[in-house]
Design an enzyme around this catalytic site. Structure first.
Site, PDB file in Angstrom:
ATOM      1  N   ALA A  71       0.852  -1.188   0.000  1.00  0.00           N
ATOM      2  CA  ALA A  71       0.000   0.000   0.000  1.00  0.00           C
ATOM      3  C   ALA A  71       0.889   1.241   0.000  1.00  0.00           C
ATOM      4  O   ALA A  71       1.968   1.245   0.584  1.00  0.00           O
ATOM      5  CB  ALA A  71      -0.908  -0.002   1.220  1.00  0.00           C
ATOM      6  N   SER A 101       6.435   5.315  10.097  1.00  0.00           N
ATOM      7  CA  SER A 101       6.536   4.095   9.301  1.00  0.00           C
ATOM      8  C   SER A 101       5.150   3.541   9.013  1.00  0.00           C
ATOM      9  O   SER A 101       4.157   3.973   9.595  1.00  0.00           O
ATOM     10  CB  SER A 101       7.366   3.051  10.041  1.00  0.00           C
ATOM     11  OG  SER A 101       6.561   2.440  11.027  1.00  0.00           O
ATOM     12  N   LYS A 102       5.120   2.575   8.120  1.00  0.00           N
ATOM     13  CA  LYS A 102       3.844   1.953   7.765  1.00  0.00           C
ATOM     14  C   LYS A 102       3.190   1.309   8.987  1.00  0.00           C
ATOM     15  O   LYS A 102       1.984   1.249   9.096  1.00  0.00           O
ATOM     16  CB  LYS A 102       4.058   0.892   6.684  1.00  0.00           C
ATOM     17  CG  LYS A 102       4.502   1.487   5.360  1.00  0.00           C
ATOM     18  CD  LYS A 102       4.483   0.474   4.235  1.00  0.00           C
ATOM     19  CE  LYS A 102       4.784   1.166   2.921  1.00  0.00           C
ATOM     20  NZ  LYS A 102       4.576   0.353   1.746  1.00  0.00           N
ATOM     21  N   ARG A 103       4.012   0.819   9.885  1.00  0.00           N
ATOM     22  CA  ARG A 103       3.483   0.142  11.068  1.00  0.00           C
ATOM     23  C   ARG A 103       2.915   1.107  12.105  1.00  0.00           C
ATOM     24  O   ARG A 103       2.170   0.717  12.979  1.00  0.00           O
ATOM     25  CB  ARG A 103       4.567  -0.722  11.716  1.00  0.00           C
ATOM     26  CG  ARG A 103       4.834  -2.012  10.968  1.00  0.00           C
ATOM     27  CD  ARG A 103       6.009  -2.747  11.589  1.00  0.00           C
ATOM     28  NE  ARG A 103       7.194  -1.903  11.634  1.00  0.00           N
ATOM     29  CZ  ARG A 103       8.025  -1.704  10.606  1.00  0.00           C
ATOM     30  NH1 ARG A 103       7.784  -2.293   9.459  1.00  0.00           N
ATOM     31  NH2 ARG A 103       9.078  -0.923  10.720  1.00  0.00           N
ATOM     32  N   ASP A 104       3.301   2.379  12.014  1.00  0.00           N
ATOM     33  CA  ASP A 104       2.834   3.343  13.004  1.00  0.00           C
ATOM     34  C   ASP A 104       1.328   3.554  12.954  1.00  0.00           C
ATOM     35  O   ASP A 104       0.728   3.978  13.935  1.00  0.00           O
ATOM     36  CB  ASP A 104       3.552   4.687  12.835  1.00  0.00           C
ATOM     37  CG  ASP A 104       4.995   4.606  13.314  1.00  0.00           C
ATOM     38  OD1 ASP A 104       5.269   3.742  14.177  1.00  0.00           O
ATOM     39  OD2 ASP A 104       5.838   5.377  12.830  1.00  0.00           O
TER      40      ASP A 104
END
Ligand code: GLU
Length: 512
Positions: free
Chosen positions: A25, A269-272
């Protein structure tokens, strides 16, 4: 000294590109990059193109390309050319341009700026474990298996035998490379510290560096606007332009500051997104076998205009204290000079503030279209007239689009929860019969509209000697359960007589 030219002038037609890799994404940082490119193109009457950089097959994620296109469309950052948009400089997907890169890799070899390297992954691993901070460069390459050390016939023999190889950029030491960045100013690199980047692999695929430069050149790109993480690579890119003899038409570079986490430390980050409970992607994506599903700003209930406004100010400032910008105002005001050097904090609360403002400024008819699927998903009524009324009643009270049906659920279904604290104060033994009398008066009222109701309730209060503060809160709680609901008579009109009377009676029975 070699320099990157800085031809940031307004007298020629600019061509900019957004060049994402379809590896999952699209992160919000990438969206901001696309936006800034788009704004510059629109402002200067230039062209904004979408190039898909999918040369690294190991990182390719099916569906990611469609996701990128869908997200750009949702935001209204629609490319003039590119994958899915046509144009004269295609193909715009790098995996469809393989032959082109091969030709240019060979050209660079011929010009003496690249060489074949035959070292196997195991041999390189051995170097890494025996030489501290090993990089393949002007010094280490002397002892390695490459065409700089082989004779021509030896190299030919290795190639003829089908030995795996890569083509590397030949970086000569002892030169100072200047990148004149439009945001960061002059950045110097010493060529002796650079590695000999792999440009082309024997699987027939180029690396990012080669493909990126060849395409920017062939697609006539005038400005490269991209994330700061690419700044170090730019030194190599300048060498590539020089190696090809394209220095005169080298694009200008602008490296955008990082987007930082909400607390201001470290890169977002994407995980945030999951960690901080906020979207960091433009649109929802159901994911794949290997990539997790994500919720986007759309699914979280943002209007695309609000996301655009929020992102525009994430690193760029208009030079005054304005905050609300339509896309046309952004196009007019945007300038690379006003992009900050330092990282921009991703303030989700601010994003929500923008959304609130945009919801308030959006026509009820448009909001009704947004509310429609949300109401349908809950099995609520979805007639357009009613949804427009919901929009009008609730738009000052919501932050995200789902709030219309969540906070405002009582416009669609009976009250689930009453504000018992207010009730315990206001529902005195004496008020019961008075409330019942009011209910009766309203039951007989025709027409049952807000204006008539307001006038009649006022008259009734005077006649009975009832203070507004004793009765109106109860009316509101009967209809919405809460003191925070919309104007009480507007709400009654929206609910209609039958439903309103039912709710008033329900409160009477509850307290009887
Ligand atoms: N494909 C690179 C990326 O994914 C593009 C970097 C550039 O714009 O040169 O970010």
């Amino acid at each position: 000294m070699i320099t990157s030219s800085n031809h940031y002038i307004n007298t020629f037609v600019i061509r900019v590109r957004f060049a994402p890799s379809p590896t999952g994404a699209l992160h919000i940082g990438g969206v901001r990059t696309a936006l800034y490119n788009y704004l510059l193109a629109r402002q200067k009457g230039g062209t904004f193109l979408l190039r898909i950089e999918d040369t690294d097959q190991t990182r390719y994620v099916p569906g990611a390309e469609d996701y990128i296109i869908r997200s750009l469309r949702w935001l209204g950052i629609v490319p003039d050319e590119g994958v899915g948009f046509g144009g004269d400089y295609g193909p715009y997907r790098q995996s469809d341009r393989k032959e082109i890169y091969q030709e240019y890799a060979l050209k660079l070899l011929e010009r003496g700026h690249a060489y074949y390297a035959f070292d196997t992954p195991e041999e390189l691993d051995a170097q890494r474990s025996s030489v501290e901070n090993f990089i393949y460069n002007h010094s280490t390459r002397q002892g390695l298996k490459n065409s700089l050390n082989f004779s021509e016939s030896e190299t030919r023999a290795w190639l003829d035998q089908g030995k795996p190889y890569v083509i590397r950029l030949k970086v000569e030491p002892g030169r100072s490379i200047l990148v004149s960045d439009l945001i960061r100013g002059d950045v110097h690199f010493q060529s002796g510290e650079l590695d000999d980047k792999v440009l082309f692999k024997s699987d027939g695929m180029p690396t990012y560096h080669l493909a990126n430069i060849v395409d920017d050149h062939l697609m006539g790109i005038t400005h490269v606007i991209r994330g700061e993480e690419w700044l170090p690579s730019t030194a190599h890119h300048v060498l590539l332009y020089e190696g090809f003899g394209w220095k005169d038409t080298m694009p200008a570079f602008a490296h955008l500051p990082l987007i930082l986490r909400p607390e201001g430390h470290g890169k977002l980050s994407k995980r945030d997104g999951a960690k901080f409970g906020m979207p960091v992607f433009p649109t929802d994506w159901q994911g794949t076998d290997t990539v997790e599903a994500v919720q986007g700003f759309d699914g979280a209930g943002f209007l695309p205009e609000a996301v655009i406004n929020f992102l525009a100010l994430l690193g760029w400032h208009p030079g005054d204290d304005r905050e609300i910008f339509s896309i046309n105002e952004l196009i007019e005001s945007f300038s690379i000079e006003n992009i900050a050097k330092s990282g921009a904090r991703f303030d989700y609360e601010k994003a929500k503030w923008f959304n609130q403002k945009y919801i308030q400024a959006t026509d009820n008819a448009v909001l009704a279209k947004h509310i429609q699927p949300l109401a349908a998903a809950k099995g609520y009524r979805t007639d357009d007239n009613f949804l427009q009324t919901v929009a009008a009643l609730m738009k000052e009270r919501v932050t995200l689009l789902p709030d219309f049906v969540e906070t405002g659920y009582y416009l669609f279904e009976p009250v689930k929860e009453y504000d018992t604290e207010t009730l315990s104060k206001k529902w005195t033994p004496a008020i019961g019969p008075i409330f019942a009398d009011l209910t009766q008066m309203l039951e007989n009222l025709e027409p049952f509209d807000a204006l008539n109701m307001e006038a009649s309730v006022k008259a009734w209060m005077q006649e009975k000697g009832v203070k507004p503060g004793d009765i109106l809160p109860l009316l509101r709680i009967a209809m919405a359960g809460t003191m925070k609901g919309p104007a009480v008579f507007d709400m009654a009109e929206a609910l209609g007589k039958t439903e309103t009377i039912e709710r008033l009676k329900r409160l009477i029975n509850r307290n009887a």
